[in-house]
Design an enzyme around this catalytic site. Sequence first.
Site, PDB file in Angstrom:
ATOM      1  N   ASP A  43      -0.586 -15.747  -7.364  1.00 16.32           N
ATOM      2  CA  ASP A  43      -0.865 -14.137  -7.076  1.00 16.32           C
ATOM      3  C   ASP A  43      -0.028 -13.460  -7.576  1.00 16.32           C
ATOM      4  O   ASP A  43      -1.107 -11.943  -8.393  1.00 16.32           O
ATOM      5  CB  ASP A  43      -1.587 -13.722  -5.841  1.00 16.32           C
ATOM      6  CG  ASP A  43      -2.001 -14.708  -4.966  1.00 16.32           C
ATOM      7  OD1 ASP A  43      -2.859 -15.624  -5.747  1.00 16.32           O
ATOM      8  OD2 ASP A  43      -2.254 -14.362  -3.778  1.00 16.32           O
ATOM      9  N   GLY A  44       0.510 -13.538  -8.138  1.00 15.32           N
ATOM     10  CA  GLY A  44       2.032 -12.286  -9.331  1.00 15.32           C
ATOM     11  C   GLY A  44       1.382 -12.752 -10.310  1.00 15.32           C
ATOM     12  O   GLY A  44       0.989 -11.129 -10.361  1.00 15.32           O
ATOM     13  N   ASN A 113      -3.264  -4.418  -5.130  1.00 13.65           N
ATOM     14  CA  ASN A 113      -2.812  -4.496  -4.241  1.00 13.65           C
ATOM     15  C   ASN A 113      -3.093  -3.236  -3.174  1.00 13.65           C
ATOM     16  O   ASN A 113      -3.004  -2.535  -2.038  1.00 13.65           O
ATOM     17  CB  ASN A 113      -1.667  -5.194  -3.933  1.00 13.65           C
ATOM     18  CG  ASN A 113      -2.391  -6.597  -4.556  1.00 13.65           C
ATOM     19  OD1 ASN A 113      -3.795  -7.681  -4.005  1.00 13.65           O
ATOM     20  ND2 ASN A 113      -1.883  -8.240  -3.844  1.00 13.65           N
ATOM     21  N   GLU A 114      -1.725  -2.845  -3.873  1.00 14.11           N
ATOM     22  CA  GLU A 114      -1.293  -1.675  -2.856  1.00 14.11           C
ATOM     23  C   GLU A 114       0.361  -0.902  -3.900  1.00 14.11           C
ATOM     24  O   GLU A 114       0.381  -1.118  -4.573  1.00 14.11           O
ATOM     25  CB  GLU A 114      -0.545  -1.901  -1.476  1.00 14.11           C
ATOM     26  CG  GLU A 114       1.012  -2.430  -1.754  1.00 14.11           C
ATOM     27  CD  GLU A 114       1.361  -4.275  -2.241  1.00 14.11           C
ATOM     28  OE1 GLU A 114       1.322  -4.390  -3.338  1.00 14.11           O
ATOM     29  OE2 GLU A 114       0.236  -4.668  -1.817  1.00 14.11           O
ATOM     30  N   ALA A 151      -8.936  -5.663  -1.136  1.00 11.28           N
ATOM     31  CA  ALA A 151      -8.553  -6.739  -1.895  1.00 11.28           C
ATOM     32  C   ALA A 151      -6.709  -6.961  -1.599  1.00 11.28           C
ATOM     33  O   ALA A 151      -6.090  -7.951  -1.285  1.00 11.28           O
ATOM     34  CB  ALA A 151      -8.934  -7.108  -3.114  1.00 11.28           C
ATOM     35  N   THR A 154      -4.422  -8.191   2.662  1.00 10.55           N
ATOM     36  CA  THR A 154      -4.317  -9.099   3.068  1.00 10.55           C
ATOM     37  C   THR A 154      -2.704 -10.314   2.304  1.00 10.55           C
ATOM     38  O   THR A 154      -1.869 -11.008   2.782  1.00 10.55           O
ATOM     39  CB  THR A 154      -5.038 -10.514   3.064  1.00 10.55           C
ATOM     40  OG1 THR A 154      -5.087 -10.832   1.091  1.00 10.55           O
ATOM     41  CG2 THR A 154      -6.284 -10.188   3.160  1.00 10.55           C
ATOM     42  N   ASN A 157       0.344  -5.487   3.150  1.00 13.15           N
ATOM     43  CA  ASN A 157       0.223  -4.671   3.908  1.00 13.15           C
ATOM     44  C   ASN A 157      -0.501  -5.422   5.545  1.00 13.15           C
ATOM     45  O   ASN A 157       0.507  -4.942   6.470  1.00 13.15           O
ATOM     46  CB  ASN A 157      -1.012  -4.395   3.650  1.00 13.15           C
ATOM     47  CG  ASN A 157      -2.103  -3.656   4.983  1.00 13.15           C
ATOM     48  OD1 ASN A 157      -1.640  -2.702   5.439  1.00 13.15           O
ATOM     49  ND2 ASN A 157      -2.561  -4.031   5.352  1.00 13.15           N
ATOM     50  N   LEU A 158      -0.275  -6.590   5.649  1.00 11.92           N
ATOM     51  CA  LEU A 158      -0.216  -7.726   5.948  1.00 11.92           C
ATOM     52  C   LEU A 158       0.483  -8.177   7.244  1.00 11.92           C
ATOM     53  O   LEU A 158       0.906  -8.328   8.163  1.00 11.92           O
ATOM     54  CB  LEU A 158      -1.532  -9.019   6.075  1.00 11.92           C
ATOM     55  CG  LEU A 158      -1.680  -9.878   7.623  1.00 11.92           C
ATOM     56  CD1 LEU A 158      -2.071  -9.509   8.769  1.00 11.92           C
ATOM     57  CD2 LEU A 158      -2.446 -11.550   6.672  1.00 11.92           C
ATOM     58  N   SER A 159       1.305  -8.613   5.924  1.00 15.97           N
ATOM     59  CA  SER A 159       3.172  -8.958   6.780  1.00 15.97           C
ATOM     60  C   SER A 159       3.861  -7.652   6.786  1.00 15.97           C
ATOM     61  O   SER A 159       4.587  -7.447   8.041  1.00 15.97           O
ATOM     62  CB  SER A 159       4.045  -8.666   5.150  1.00 15.97           C
ATOM     63  OG  SER A 159       3.309  -9.791   4.719  1.00 15.97           O
TER      64      SER A 159
END
Length: 254
Positions: A43-44, A113-114, A151, A154, A157-159
């Site tokens: 993913d990175g 992502n964020e 996107a 997950t 943010n989810l962590s």
Amino acid sequence: MPMRLAFLSSDRPEAVAAQNSLAKRYGGVSPEDAEVIVALGGDGFMLEVLHLPLARRVPIYGMNRGSVGFLMNDFSETGLTDRIAAAEHAEIHPLTMTAVDSSGQSFTAMAVNEVSLLRQTRQTAKLRIVIDGTVRLEELSCDGALVATPAGSTAYNLSAHGPIVPLEARVLALTPISAFRPRRWRGALLPHAAQVCFQVLDPDKRPVSAVADNFEVRDVVKVSVAEDTAASMTMLFDAGRGLQERVLAEQFSV
């Protein structure tokens, strides 16, 4: 006419080996001449490819040759062009971060992502949160805070115990990271057009960094975040395993 594919890989040995094998099999072209870019890694690496200027006009199809592969398809050398031809499309709108540091210098970066703010020292960060020009939280004592796209909801943010956001919800997740005061504040879901501004309180004693995906600015005093509706990237996912389905399935994983 054969599909024009460009193969890009991370520096992991298995990713490099896959790139060489696939290019030999399918006759890879340069990214500038490609109809589709095939990203090989985790993913990175997918985020790195999405940050390339070419990603604004060339769809990206990822195959997992890394560790975390939420944004990637399963790896297989066979039937690649058929998989891509049948793939589901996911359009991603990134965030734009504008960060001002303690010297007054301004930095702009994109985040798929964020955008996250993080304390730099043992001292708790203190942030004021302003939404569309209105102060919504006068002071948040925390390890940090983040704004995530659907996107990216997950990922970090989810962590941080933020909500998973469906791709079509047209909202952004604003999530605190280890909130100390107010301890019970769990964040907010914001309209996708919201303009978010973080003001760092007491930045000399409590320095904070800002990170847009993998781009970091140290010693920030003010960070503005907004969705860039004019920019979009297209990711390709195997039929039946589109990003919308992955985000939905993640909410039922145990």
